[in-house]
Design a protein around this motif. Structure first.
Motif, PDB file in Angstrom:
ATOM      1  N   GLU A 219       0.851  -1.338   0.264  1.00 64.77           N
ATOM      2  CA  GLU A 219       0.006   0.059   0.008  1.00 64.77           C
ATOM      3  C   GLU A 219       0.639   1.053  -0.326  1.00 64.77           C
ATOM      4  O   GLU A 219       0.968   2.187  -0.655  1.00 64.77           O
ATOM      5  N   TRP A 224      -0.867   4.301  -1.851  1.00 62.18           N
ATOM      6  CA  TRP A 224      -2.564   4.717  -1.480  1.00 62.18           C
ATOM      7  C   TRP A 224      -2.572   4.796  -0.034  1.00 62.18           C
ATOM      8  O   TRP A 224      -3.970   5.564   1.280  1.00 62.18           O
ATOM      9  N   LYS A 311     -16.792  -5.637   0.401  1.00 58.34           N
ATOM     10  CA  LYS A 311     -15.591  -5.863   0.332  1.00 58.34           C
ATOM     11  C   LYS A 311     -15.118  -6.732   2.052  1.00 58.34           C
ATOM     12  O   LYS A 311     -14.595  -7.465   1.869  1.00 58.34           O
ATOM     13  N   ASN A 315     -13.361 -10.095   2.519  1.00 54.49           N
ATOM     14  CA  ASN A 315     -12.220 -10.346   3.710  1.00 54.49           C
ATOM     15  C   ASN A 315     -12.318 -10.772   4.932  1.00 54.49           C
ATOM     16  O   ASN A 315     -11.785 -11.632   4.912  1.00 54.49           O
ATOM     17  N   ARG A 376     -11.645   2.557  -1.421  1.00 54.42           N
ATOM     18  CA  ARG A 376     -12.269   1.796  -2.073  1.00 54.42           C
ATOM     19  C   ARG A 376     -10.686   0.643  -2.045  1.00 54.42           C
ATOM     20  O   ARG A 376     -10.710  -0.500  -1.935  1.00 54.42           O
ATOM     21  N   LEU A 377      -9.544   1.492  -2.344  1.00 57.34           N
ATOM     22  CA  LEU A 377      -8.397   0.457  -2.715  1.00 57.34           C
ATOM     23  C   LEU A 377      -7.927   0.270  -1.028  1.00 57.34           C
ATOM     24  O   LEU A 377      -7.509  -1.593  -0.659  1.00 57.34           O
ATOM     25  N   HIS A 378      -7.732   1.136  -0.288  1.00 55.69           N
ATOM     26  CA  HIS A 378      -7.223   0.771   0.911  1.00 55.69           C
ATOM     27  C   HIS A 378      -8.155   0.783   2.237  1.00 55.69           C
ATOM     28  O   HIS A 378      -7.873  -0.117   3.526  1.00 55.69           O
ATOM     29  N   GLY A 387      -9.356  -4.274   2.041  1.00 58.82           N
ATOM     30  CA  GLY A 387      -9.359  -3.975   1.028  1.00 58.82           C
ATOM     31  C   GLY A 387      -8.849  -4.401  -0.094  1.00 58.82           C
ATOM     32  O   GLY A 387      -9.252  -5.444  -0.072  1.00 58.82           O
ATOM     33  N   PHE A 388      -8.316  -4.236  -1.110  1.00 59.94           N
ATOM     34  CA  PHE A 388      -7.431  -5.286  -1.925  1.00 59.94           C
ATOM     35  C   PHE A 388      -6.212  -5.941  -1.811  1.00 59.94           C
ATOM     36  O   PHE A 388      -6.890  -7.017  -2.211  1.00 59.94           O
TER      37      PHE A 388
END
Length: 418
Positions: A219, A224, A311, A315, A376-378, A387-388
């Motif tokens: 990240e 991010w 998400k 996860n 939306r990424l972290h 996150g992703f």
């Protein structure tokens, strides 16, 4: 010697003394409802556990297949009993924490809004002089543009105390259910507390920290999150080491409070029931139970900030699967998964300064600012678990687990298979 007090002066003094007594009377009056509520919760604990013991002693809801109380009856008792026991123990530990903090709230009082708050708005963060020009322009957005929840060390001390209360409630519930209904002890669930247990816990902790470090590096390299500084305590009047200690105690209790009931009692007993009723092989039954346990693990996190996002739920479900595989690969022992859980949480929140399911922190070794436009990424307020990168971290953890222990050769040993 002057003249003595007049009748009027004596009347005024009498009124002053009466006023001085009123606060204590008021405090007593305010304390009464709290004490009554605490007593009622104690009675609820006594009633639920007494009913459970009576039903177990009289072989109620007996399953001919299991040769003990039906899994559904045991599961219902387990969930209800843990809920009432946890609430009672948490409230007691909160009273102790308040006294140790020098507070004078009425005895038995429920958590205040400040004690429930995820973030302390009086803590101004981050310092703008540590931000890049890009982030400085985004810092004036309303709310929490950088998502992280921060509170004082005093508040985290209270959190550690109440979490210990939850552990007391959970351990007591698991012990009673095992002894009365399952006819086994805690060691049968993997809480052996022997030398291999502690060595596995240490290895699990190292793995947990390693995979969080992997997420942090990814990240950070992708932009991010942005590094701010080392050794940050968010209330500058507090001691860094003491704040870290509070979070260590907190997360040790989180690990035990979640792993023993979920990856210990629930997973083992569901696997045993699936094996007995459906005739599946022990390992296959364990994997089927693992899906149910992971779904329950998701439900446990729904109340966390950001926990209802898709998400985050996916996860957390994957995290539940990973935790169950920890138990499977280590032959049904809980040491590795307890260490993994603790290492994951303490590294994420207090080593690398990231959000751990929205849990607030009061100090961190590495302070970072998540990018406001890359939520939306972290993962935003829920952190990397929303996150992703998280699924790749779980996969890395399972790979490391396999490297250390290899594939389970004998599968999982269930009592019903015995």
């Amino acid at each position: 010697r002057g003249p003595g007090p007049s009748v009027g002066d004596m009347a005024v003094d009498k009124k002053k003394k009466e006023k001085e007594k009123r606060p204590s009377n008021t405090a007593t009056a305010r304390a009464a409802p709290g004490a009554i509520l605490l007593g009622l919760r104690g009675l609820a604990v006594l009633a639920v556990f007494s009913i459970g013991h009576t039903l177990a002693a009289n072989a109620a809801f007996l399953s001919e297949v299991d040769q003990k109380m039906s899994i559904w009856a045991r599961l219902f008792f387990f969930i209800v009993a843990q809920a009432v026991a946890n609430e009672f123990c948490v409230l007691w530990m909160l009273q102790l924490a308040r006294r140790l903090c020098g507070e004078s709230l009425p005895f038995g009082a429920e958590m205040t809004p400040e004690e429930r708050a995820e973030n302390d708005p009086s803590i101004v963060w981050p310092p703008k002089d540590l931000l890049s020009e890009e982030l400085r322009r985004l810092a004036d957005r309303k709310g929490q543009p950088f998502f992280l929840n921060h509170v004082t060390g005093k508040r985290r001390f209270k959190d550690a105390c109440t979490r210990f209360g939850m552990t007391l409630g959970s351990v007591f519930t698991v012990w009673c259910t095992c002894r009365w209904m399952d006819k086994r002890n805690l060691a049968d669930l993997g809480l052996t507390l022997d030398a291999p247990f502690w060595s596995e816990a240490l290895v699990g902790m190292v793995v947990g920290i390693t995979i969080v470090a992997f997420m942090f590096v990814v990240e950070l390299q992708l932009g991010w999150i942005h590094f701010l500084r080392f050794f940050e305590v968010f209330d500058m009047s507090e001691n860094f080491a003491r704040c870290i200690l509070y979070d260590v105690v907190f997360h040790l209790n989180v690990a035990l409070n979640e792993e023993l009931p979920v990856r210990g009692w629930m997973l083992y007993n569901l696997a045993e029931a699936v094996h007995s009723h459906l005739g599946l092989a022990p390992t296959t039954a364990f994997l089927a139970a693992l899906v149910v346990e992971s779904a329950f693990f998701v439900v446990m996190h729904l109340q966390s900030p950001g926990g209802t996002e898709l998400k985050s739920m996916i996860n957390i479900f994957l995290g539940g699967l990973a935790g169950g595989l920890n138990v499977l690969f280590t032959g049904g022992r809980l040491g590795f998964t307890l260490g993994w859980h603790f290492g994951w949480n303490i590294a994420m929140g207090n080593v690398f300064g990231l959000s751990t399911s929205g849990i607030p922190i009061s100090a961190t070794f590495v302070s970072v600012a998540p990018h406001p436009d890359k939520r939306r990424l972290h993962g935003g307020v829920f952190g990397p678990e929303g996150g992703f990168v998280s699924p790749f971290a779980y996969a890395l953890g399972i790979a490391l687990l396999w490297l250390v222990y290899g594939f389970p050769k004998g599968g999982i040993l269930l009592a019903a298979a015995g």
